[in-house]
Motif scaffolding. Sequence first.
Motif, PDB file in Angstrom:
ATOM      1  N   THR A 172       0.911  -1.342  -0.064  1.00 29.06           N
ATOM      2  CA  THR A 172       0.184  -0.174   0.088  1.00 29.06           C
ATOM      3  C   THR A 172       0.896   1.394   0.419  1.00 29.06           C
ATOM      4  N   PRO A 173       0.376   2.305  -0.415  1.00 30.51           N
ATOM      5  CA  PRO A 173       1.473   3.988  -0.392  1.00 30.51           C
ATOM      6  C   PRO A 173       0.722   4.242   0.818  1.00 30.51           C
ATOM      7  N   PHE A 174       1.298   5.912   0.638  1.00 29.83           N
ATOM      8  CA  PHE A 174       1.237   6.755   2.369  1.00 29.83           C
ATOM      9  C   PHE A 174      -0.025   7.387   2.214  1.00 29.83           C
ATOM     10  N   ALA A 200       3.594   1.523   3.321  1.00 39.81           N
ATOM     11  CA  ALA A 200       4.510   2.414   3.071  1.00 39.81           C
ATOM     12  C   ALA A 200       5.102   2.807   3.580  1.00 39.81           C
ATOM     13  N   GLU A 201       6.211   3.335   3.501  1.00 40.92           N
ATOM     14  CA  GLU A 201       7.320   3.204   4.893  1.00 40.92           C
ATOM     15  C   GLU A 201       7.087   4.237   5.044  1.00 40.92           C
ATOM     16  N   ALA A 202       5.911   5.411   5.552  1.00 36.01           N
ATOM     17  CA  ALA A 202       5.919   7.028   5.537  1.00 36.01           C
ATOM     18  C   ALA A 202       4.935   6.285   6.545  1.00 36.01           C
ATOM     19  N   ALA A 234      11.765  -5.479   1.836  1.00 34.17           N
ATOM     20  CA  ALA A 234      10.302  -6.604   1.911  1.00 34.17           C
ATOM     21  C   ALA A 234       9.447  -6.412   1.304  1.00 34.17           C
ATOM     22  N   GLY A 235       9.084  -5.392   0.667  1.00 32.16           N
ATOM     23  CA  GLY A 235       7.927  -5.963  -0.489  1.00 32.16           C
ATOM     24  C   GLY A 235       8.647  -6.164  -1.993  1.00 32.16           C
ATOM     25  N   GLN A 236       9.491  -6.398  -3.213  1.00 34.84           N
ATOM     26  CA  GLN A 236      10.232  -7.019  -3.460  1.00 34.84           C
ATOM     27  C   GLN A 236      10.351  -8.818  -3.116  1.00 34.84           C
ATOM     28  N   ALA A 237      10.442  -8.725  -1.881  1.00 31.15           N
ATOM     29  CA  ALA A 237      11.052 -10.159  -1.483  1.00 31.15           C
ATOM     30  C   ALA A 237       9.394 -10.972  -1.017  1.00 31.15           C
ATOM     31  N   THR A 250      -0.959  -1.409  -4.643  1.00 32.52           N
ATOM     32  CA  THR A 250      -1.550   0.217  -5.401  1.00 32.52           C
ATOM     33  C   THR A 250      -0.147   0.925  -4.617  1.00 32.52           C
ATOM     34  N   GLY A 251      -0.367   2.147  -5.868  1.00 30.40           N
ATOM     35  CA  GLY A 251       0.705   2.521  -5.863  1.00 30.40           C
ATOM     36  C   GLY A 251       1.250   3.595  -7.495  1.00 30.40           C
ATOM     37  N   GLY A 252       2.556   3.585  -7.636  1.00 28.33           N
ATOM     38  CA  GLY A 252       3.327   4.741  -8.270  1.00 28.33           C
ATOM     39  C   GLY A 252       3.865   3.118  -9.433  1.00 28.33           C
ATOM     40  N   ARG A 254       5.591   2.739 -11.954  1.00 29.60           N
ATOM     41  CA  ARG A 254       7.142   2.318 -11.895  1.00 29.60           C
ATOM     42  C   ARG A 254       6.791   1.354 -11.463  1.00 29.60           C
ATOM     43  N   THR A 255       6.677   1.385 -10.246  1.00 32.01           N
ATOM     44  CA  THR A 255       6.635   0.804  -8.794  1.00 32.01           C
ATOM     45  C   THR A 255       6.034  -0.939  -9.221  1.00 32.01           C
ATOM     46  N   GLY A 256       4.738  -0.526  -9.950  1.00 29.69           N
ATOM     47  CA  GLY A 256       4.097  -1.769 -10.535  1.00 29.69           C
ATOM     48  C   GLY A 256       4.700  -2.700 -11.009  1.00 29.69           C
ATOM     49  N   ASP A 257       5.555  -1.386 -12.462  1.00 29.46           N
ATOM     50  CA  ASP A 257       6.919  -2.313 -12.883  1.00 29.46           C
ATOM     51  C   ASP A 257       7.491  -3.927 -12.094  1.00 29.46           C
ATOM     52  N   ALA A 258       8.175  -3.123 -11.165  1.00 31.25           N
ATOM     53  CA  ALA A 258       8.734  -3.812 -10.958  1.00 31.25           C
ATOM     54  C   ALA A 258       7.712  -4.567  -9.761  1.00 31.25           C
ATOM     55  N   VAL A 259       7.018  -4.535  -9.483  1.00 29.38           N
ATOM     56  CA  VAL A 259       6.093  -5.845  -8.884  1.00 29.38           C
ATOM     57  C   VAL A 259       5.734  -6.827  -9.343  1.00 29.38           C
ATOM     58  N   MET A 270      -3.981  -4.265  -9.783  1.00 32.32           N
ATOM     59  CA  MET A 270      -2.839  -3.433  -9.663  1.00 32.32           C
ATOM     60  C   MET A 270      -3.763  -2.204  -9.689  1.00 32.32           C
ATOM     61  N   GLU A 271      -3.541  -0.338  -8.779  1.00 31.29           N
ATOM     62  CA  GLU A 271      -4.111   0.156  -8.709  1.00 31.29           C
ATOM     63  C   GLU A 271      -2.712   1.678  -8.983  1.00 31.29           C
ATOM     64  N   LEU A 272      -2.944   1.991 -10.095  1.00 32.83           N
ATOM     65  CA  LEU A 272      -1.818   2.770  -9.813  1.00 32.83           C
ATOM     66  C   LEU A 272      -1.881   4.475 -10.571  1.00 32.83           C
ATOM     67  N   GLU A 398       2.943  13.412 -17.063  1.00 31.59           N
ATOM     68  CA  GLU A 398       2.955  12.581 -15.854  1.00 31.59           C
ATOM     69  C   GLU A 398       1.839  12.646 -14.929  1.00 31.59           C
ATOM     70  N   GLU A 399       1.640  12.175 -13.740  1.00 32.72           N
ATOM     71  CA  GLU A 399       1.145  12.320 -12.661  1.00 32.72           C
ATOM     72  C   GLU A 399       2.550  13.447 -11.995  1.00 32.72           C
ATOM     73  N   VAL A 400       1.553  14.417 -11.538  1.00 34.52           N
ATOM     74  CA  VAL A 400       2.258  14.816 -10.662  1.00 34.52           C
ATOM     75  C   VAL A 400       2.330  15.033  -8.884  1.00 34.52           C
ATOM     76  N   PHE A 401       0.840  14.396  -9.046  1.00 35.33           N
ATOM     77  CA  PHE A 401       0.998  13.669  -7.039  1.00 35.33           C
ATOM     78  C   PHE A 401       0.983  15.161  -6.347  1.00 35.33           C
ATOM     79  N   GLY A 402       0.796  16.108  -6.242  1.00 41.60           N
ATOM     80  CA  GLY A 402       1.547  17.280  -5.761  1.00 41.60           C
ATOM     81  C   GLY A 402       0.535  19.133  -6.391  1.00 41.60           C
ATOM     82  N   PRO A 465     -16.475  -0.174  -8.444  1.00 36.84           N
ATOM     83  CA  PRO A 465     -15.080  -0.863  -9.112  1.00 36.84           C
ATOM     84  C   PRO A 465     -14.908   0.329  -9.639  1.00 36.84           C
ATOM     85  N   PHE A 466     -13.468   0.830  -9.191  1.00 34.96           N
ATOM     86  CA  PHE A 466     -12.315   1.242  -9.107  1.00 34.96           C
ATOM     87  C   PHE A 466     -10.948   0.736  -9.656  1.00 34.96           C
ATOM     88  N   GLY A 467     -10.727   1.753 -10.887  1.00 30.54           N
ATOM     89  CA  GLY A 467      -9.415   1.849 -10.788  1.00 30.54           C
ATOM     90  C   GLY A 467      -9.371   1.743 -12.241  1.00 30.54           C
TER      91      GLY A 467
HETATM   92  P1  NAD Z   1       5.350   4.213  -4.671  1.00 28.23           P
HETATM   93  O1  NAD Z   1       4.852   3.525  -5.784  1.00 28.23           O
HETATM   94  O2  NAD Z   1       6.261   4.412  -3.883  1.00 28.23           O
HETATM   95  O3  NAD Z   1       4.926   2.514  -3.585  1.00 28.23           O
HETATM   96  C1  NAD Z   1       3.975   2.356  -2.855  1.00 28.23           C
HETATM   97  C2  NAD Z   1       4.254   0.796  -2.007  1.00 28.23           C
HETATM   98  O4  NAD Z   1       5.418  -0.247  -2.667  1.00 28.23           O
HETATM   99  C3  NAD Z   1       4.443   1.417  -0.650  1.00 28.23           C
HETATM  100  O5  NAD Z   1       4.090   0.444   0.448  1.00 28.23           O
HETATM  101  C4  NAD Z   1       6.520   1.017  -0.953  1.00 28.23           C
HETATM  102  O6  NAD Z   1       7.892   0.353   0.145  1.00 28.23           O
HETATM  103  C5  NAD Z   1       6.104  -0.264  -1.872  1.00 28.23           C
HETATM  104  N1  NAD Z   1       7.455  -1.112  -3.096  1.00 28.23           N
HETATM  105  C6  NAD Z   1       8.149   0.327  -3.477  1.00 28.23           C
HETATM  106  N2  NAD Z   1       9.501  -0.304  -4.129  1.00 28.23           N
HETATM  107  C7  NAD Z   1       9.012  -1.934  -4.366  1.00 28.23           C
HETATM  108  C8  NAD Z   1       8.943  -2.921  -4.787  1.00 28.23           C
HETATM  109  N3  NAD Z   1      10.446  -2.547  -5.588  1.00 28.23           N
HETATM  110  N4  NAD Z   1       8.269  -3.683  -4.874  1.00 28.23           N
HETATM  111  C9  NAD Z   1       7.555  -3.650  -4.293  1.00 28.23           C
HETATM  112  N5  NAD Z   1       6.745  -3.103  -3.321  1.00 28.23           N
HETATM  113  C10 NAD Z   1       7.924  -1.828  -3.906  1.00 28.23           C
HETATM  114  O7  NAD Z   1       3.825   5.438  -3.918  1.00 28.23           O
HETATM  115  P2  NAD Z   1       3.736   5.950  -3.177  1.00 28.23           P
HETATM  116  O8  NAD Z   1       4.594   7.123  -3.434  1.00 28.23           O
HETATM  117  O9  NAD Z   1       3.508   5.213  -1.388  1.00 28.23           O
HETATM  118  O10 NAD Z   1       2.034   6.531  -3.407  1.00 28.23           O
HETATM  119  C11 NAD Z   1       1.853   7.359  -4.701  1.00 28.23           C
HETATM  120  C12 NAD Z   1       1.440   6.845  -5.661  1.00 28.23           C
HETATM  121  O11 NAD Z   1       0.669   5.514  -5.622  1.00 28.23           O
HETATM  122  C13 NAD Z   1       0.779   7.030  -6.767  1.00 28.23           C
HETATM  123  O12 NAD Z   1       1.024   7.105  -8.055  1.00 28.23           O
HETATM  124  C14 NAD Z   1      -1.036   6.909  -6.942  1.00 28.23           C
HETATM  125  O13 NAD Z   1      -1.296   7.450  -8.153  1.00 28.23           O
HETATM  126  C15 NAD Z   1      -0.551   5.837  -6.400  1.00 28.23           C
HETATM  127  N6  NAD Z   1      -2.281   5.420  -6.054  1.00 28.23           N
HETATM  128  C16 NAD Z   1      -2.523   4.892  -6.390  1.00 28.23           C
HETATM  129  C17 NAD Z   1      -4.462   4.959  -5.981  1.00 28.23           C
HETATM  130  C18 NAD Z   1      -5.125   4.048  -6.917  1.00 28.23           C
HETATM  131  O14 NAD Z   1      -6.186   3.314  -6.338  1.00 28.23           O
HETATM  132  N7  NAD Z   1      -5.050   4.385  -8.308  1.00 28.23           N
HETATM  133  C19 NAD Z   1      -4.109   5.437  -5.089  1.00 28.23           C
HETATM  134  C20 NAD Z   1      -3.098   5.774  -4.395  1.00 28.23           C
HETATM  135  C21 NAD Z   1      -2.288   5.597  -4.259  1.00 28.23           C
END
Ligand code: NAD
Length: 497
Positions: A172-174, A200-202, A234-237, A250-252, A254-259, A270-272, A398-402, A465-467
């Motif tokens: 999950t994200p922050f 999320a770390e934060a 921890a996330g990768q493991a 749920t996250g960015g 590019r992180t989604g690609d790594a996941v 994936m919710e990106l 891109e996504e500004v997230f600000g 339904p969200f995404g």
């Molecule tokens: P982030 O991608 O930096 O981190 C998200 C989570 O992924 C964190 O827990 C992080 O520790 C983990 N992570 C990072 N690298 C990883 C890896 N290599 N393998 C596995 N896990 C890893 O995102 P963020 O900055 O915490 O949150 C902001 C992003 O989340 C924005 O892009 C935002 O749009 C997205 N977001 C999407 C939704 C949605 O539902 N679509 C909702 C909220 C936030």
Amino acid sequence: MEPAKVAVAVPLSSSPLAVTAPWQPPAGALWGGVWRDGETSFTVHDPEDGSRLGSVTDASAAEVGAAVEAVAAAVHSGQPWPAWRRREALQRAAALLGQRRVTLAELISREGSKTVREADAEVSRAAETLRLSAEQAGRLTGETLPFDDTARGAGRLGWYTREPVGVVAAITPFNDPLNLVAHKLGPALVAGNGVVLKPAEATPLTALAFAAVLLDAGIPADRLAVVPGTGARAGQALVGHPLVDLVSFTGGHRTGDAVARAAGAKKTLMELGGNNCVLVLHDADPVRAARAVVAGAFGVAGQNCLSVQRVLVAAPLVDRFTDEVVAATGLLRVGSKRDPRTDVGPLITEREAARVALWVEEALTDGAVLRAGGRREGAFHWPTVLTGVPAAARLMVEEVFGPVLAIDAFDTVDEAVARANGTAFGLQAGVFTAGLDTALAVAERLRVGAVMINDSSDFRIDAMPFGGPKRSGVGREGVRYAVEAMTEPKIVAVRRD
Ligand code: NAD
């Protein structure tokens, strides 16, 4: 004009958040039914003033592995965990969230970047998500199958039931540290799975406090693990562990690609991100649209996947609309998260605020015009409105997230739709128009997960339904849809001849 309200919530109290030590978890992590500390830990800080809030486990790959194995053992133990017990536990958890609302809102606000009003509203949302999750217990149904529809199947009676997938990895994200965790844990648990959460770390303290709520409500402790730590370790493991059956991330993007790379051939939700656009058409009310756009752009300092980032306005309305947006933006109060009067608090880190300022700077260098904001101090970035942002600027692509909003004019609806669709993302959009036919025609052509008519992109209910398509994600969350994804059909057929 009335001041625009960024967060619509009942204030926690009329006085600022007390500067006391927030809730502390029993230990830095949870797995194997036990609160425990891992070998190493990290400190959680309040991004507003750097004050220390607590310490949690910085889980190693081996510790994550132990957590996954413990949850897998519980899930596959054969111990029954009937749906009615799951429903009752989640109902109790929803009630407990209400009872612990002040503690949870304080944690959300202190370790994250939400104002106290925004944090309080998130606790209500999370309780709603758990309530919706509990309701799904009675809807885990299958159906009979027409085996005798083919000669080969004659004499057989068969059906399918919906079975839990097994072990769900939740990452999950922050930005919504409670409700986005609830959106993963509620559906996963009501479906009968076990879950390992890497928050999320934060914002790990909110996640641990939520786990405490779930255990106190009766969720079996061995079915739930929380392993705070870094994404890289921890996330990768976690996502790569062979005993994990489904990854819900749920996250960015590019992180989604790594996941996705680490998960390999596993079921993955994936919710990106988003780069959400609002269209204000020729027949819209520019004042109503402006108010909604300001609230949708600057809530949580723009750190929201549904934030409005771009607005395209019919040329004859653009000056009036922009003036209204600039006026409403100027009325927003930027300040401490702890002050209930604050509309816009800090970003999650000073580094993020500096990145946002850099993107604004780049756009200005390339010819954009600053209409409001443009100021940064530490982690604070003032709500910023720009016009004339070049199409190739990062702010557009891109996504500004600000807290930054780009306004531009359009001449034809076709052009507006093409520009709205012209990014890699497709989460949500808003369309302001008085014409029902136009609204429906435009909604049909926008390549997004949801279109809000006569509202900004920043609206959802937790049951929908969200995404979205493209780089906005894979699959859909939203309680019922997550439950569906976190279960699998299991067929039983009886040969009777
Ligand atoms: P982030 O991608 O930096 O981190 C998200 C989570 O992924 C964190 O827990 C992080 O520790 C983990 N992570 C990072 N690298 C990883 C890896 N290599 N393998 C596995 N896990 C890893 O995102 P963020 O900055 O915490 O949150 C902001 C992003 O989340 C924005 O892009 C935002 O749009 C997205 N977001 C999407 C939704 C949605 O539902 N679509 C909702 C909220 C936030």
